[in-house]
Write a protein that holds these residues in place. Structure first.
Motif, PDB file in Angstrom:
ATOM      1  N   GLN A   1       0.648  -0.992   0.119  1.00 22.81           N
ATOM      2  CA  GLN A   1      -0.080   0.207   0.014  1.00 22.81           C
ATOM      3  C   GLN A   1       0.822   1.182   0.014  1.00 22.81           C
ATOM      4  OE1 GLN A   1      -3.321  -0.090   2.550  1.00 22.81           O
ATOM      5  NE2 GLN A   1      -3.196   2.269   2.976  1.00 22.81           N
ATOM      6  N   LYS A   2       2.081   1.377   0.719  1.00 26.70           N
ATOM      7  CA  LYS A   2       2.633   2.734   0.643  1.00 26.70           C
ATOM      8  C   LYS A   2       3.302   2.625  -0.579  1.00 26.70           C
ATOM      9  CE  LYS A   2       6.416   0.365   3.645  1.00 26.70           C
ATOM     10  NZ  LYS A   2       7.218   0.372   4.725  1.00 26.70           N
ATOM     11  N   THR A   3       3.746   1.908  -1.361  1.00 26.70           N
ATOM     12  CA  THR A   3       4.372   2.100  -2.571  1.00 26.70           C
ATOM     13  C   THR A   3       3.392   2.508  -3.319  1.00 26.70           C
ATOM     14  OG1 THR A   3       6.131   0.240  -2.478  1.00 26.70           O
ATOM     15  CG2 THR A   3       5.381   0.803  -4.674  1.00 26.70           C
ATOM     16  N   VAL A   4       2.071   1.852  -3.326  1.00 27.78           N
ATOM     17  CA  VAL A   4       1.078   2.678  -4.524  1.00 27.78           C
ATOM     18  C   VAL A   4       0.694   3.859  -3.930  1.00 27.78           C
ATOM     19  CG1 VAL A   4      -1.332   2.083  -4.839  1.00 27.78           C
ATOM     20  CG2 VAL A   4       0.071   0.192  -4.668  1.00 27.78           C
ATOM     21  N   ALA A   5       0.823   4.271  -2.758  1.00 28.23           N
ATOM     22  CA  ALA A   5       0.554   5.638  -2.419  1.00 28.23           C
ATOM     23  C   ALA A   5       1.532   6.639  -2.863  1.00 28.23           C
ATOM     24  CB  ALA A   5       0.325   5.616  -0.770  1.00 28.23           C
ATOM     25  N   VAL A   6       2.832   6.140  -3.097  1.00 26.34           N
ATOM     26  CA  VAL A   6       3.757   7.141  -3.654  1.00 26.34           C
ATOM     27  C   VAL A   6       3.523   7.277  -5.166  1.00 26.34           C
ATOM     28  CG1 VAL A   6       6.117   7.079  -4.300  1.00 26.34           C
ATOM     29  CG2 VAL A   6       5.367   6.399  -1.850  1.00 26.34           C
ATOM     30  N   LEU A   7       3.208   6.262  -5.688  1.00 21.35           N
ATOM     31  CA  LEU A   7       3.050   6.208  -7.119  1.00 21.35           C
ATOM     32  C   LEU A   7       1.722   7.160  -7.603  1.00 21.35           C
ATOM     33  CD1 LEU A   7       3.303   2.314  -8.106  1.00 21.35           C
ATOM     34  CD2 LEU A   7       5.144   4.342  -8.531  1.00 21.35           C
ATOM     35  N   SER A   8       0.494   6.987  -6.601  1.00 21.02           N
ATOM     36  CA  SER A   8      -0.598   7.770  -6.865  1.00 21.02           C
ATOM     37  C   SER A   8      -0.255   9.194  -6.634  1.00 21.02           C
ATOM     38  CB  SER A   8      -1.582   7.252  -5.982  1.00 21.02           C
ATOM     39  OG  SER A   8      -1.972   6.043  -5.956  1.00 21.02           O
TER      40      SER A   8
END
Length: 229
Positions: free
Chosen positions: A200-207
């Motif tokens: 989730q935290k990687t996805v948050a950065v990408l978003s």
């Protein structure tokens, strides 16, 4: 989370119908349950889950009901039992420990008392901290529920999940992520964000980066782009 799904199925295969999944926020607990629901639809599940439906009980809504929380809970459990084909999902089970019944018990205690004589299959989730704070020492919890702790995802699995999300972000924001950018997001999110799990935290950065760099010009997002943001 193939290995974790197999671990859950192994518990159910042993005839243990109450399972508590422990995993930090962002580690894919809900995604895992959605996968279980898909497998139930295709009947590639243990006998205990065959010919059943997976139904999520929204625990937060119980507290917001105008009716007494314990009454809402017992009615939901009774309805599921009468159906004979429902597997209940209770995400963030620890929320019940924070609700009080009209008799002064926590709603978690109400649930545990009911499950002692119930045939329901329940899959619940919580975090490690909440498990230790609210569930571990609750009366009869350890006797009723079998706990299963989700394994930390290997970097390859995190990157794969991030790639899937990145492809959706590319279509939404008209950007393009290089593979190096996704790897950089995995690395830096692990380094700087400790209050959220992977992926989730990687996805948050990408978003976040996709939102800031979108402009309808098919912007290429590189590893340097990730580092800057």
């Amino acid at each position: 989370r193939e290995a974790d799904i197999e671990g859950l199925f192994a518990i159910l295969d042993e005839g243990k119908p109450l399972v508590q999944l422990i995993g930090d926020i962002g580690t894919g607990r809900t995604t895992m349950i959605n996968d279980v629901a898909h497998r139930m639809a295709t009947e590639t599940v243990p006998r205990l889950l065959q010919d059943k439906r997976l139904v999520a009980l929204q625990l937060a809504s119980i507290a917001g009901s105008r009716v007494a929380a314990e009454k809402v809970l017992i009615e939901a459990l009774t309805e599921a039992e009468k159906s004979g084909n429902i597997v209940l999902v209770m995400e963030d089970l620890h929320l019940l420990a924070k609700m009080e019944s009209s008799q002064g018990l926590s709603i978690l205690e109400v649930l545990l008392n009911h499950l002692q004589s119930s045939s329901l299959v329940v899959i619940a989730t919580t975090t490690e901290n909440d498990y230790q704070s609210f569930l571990h020492n609750a009366l009869n919890f350890e006797a009723l529920f079998t706990t299963y702790e989700l394994h930390p995802l290997p970097e390859e699995a995190i990157t794969m999940a991030a790639c899937v999300k990145a492809s959706l972000l590319e279509g939404q924001y008209k950007v393009f992520f290089t593979y190096a950018a996704i790897q950089q997001a995995v690395k830096l999110s692990d380094q700087y964000f400790q209050d959220m799990g992977q992926p989730q935290k990687t996805v948050a950065v990408l978003s976040e980066v996709a939102t800031k760099l979108s402009g309808g010009k098919n912007m290429v997002i590189t590893a340097d782009s990730i580092a800057q943001y």
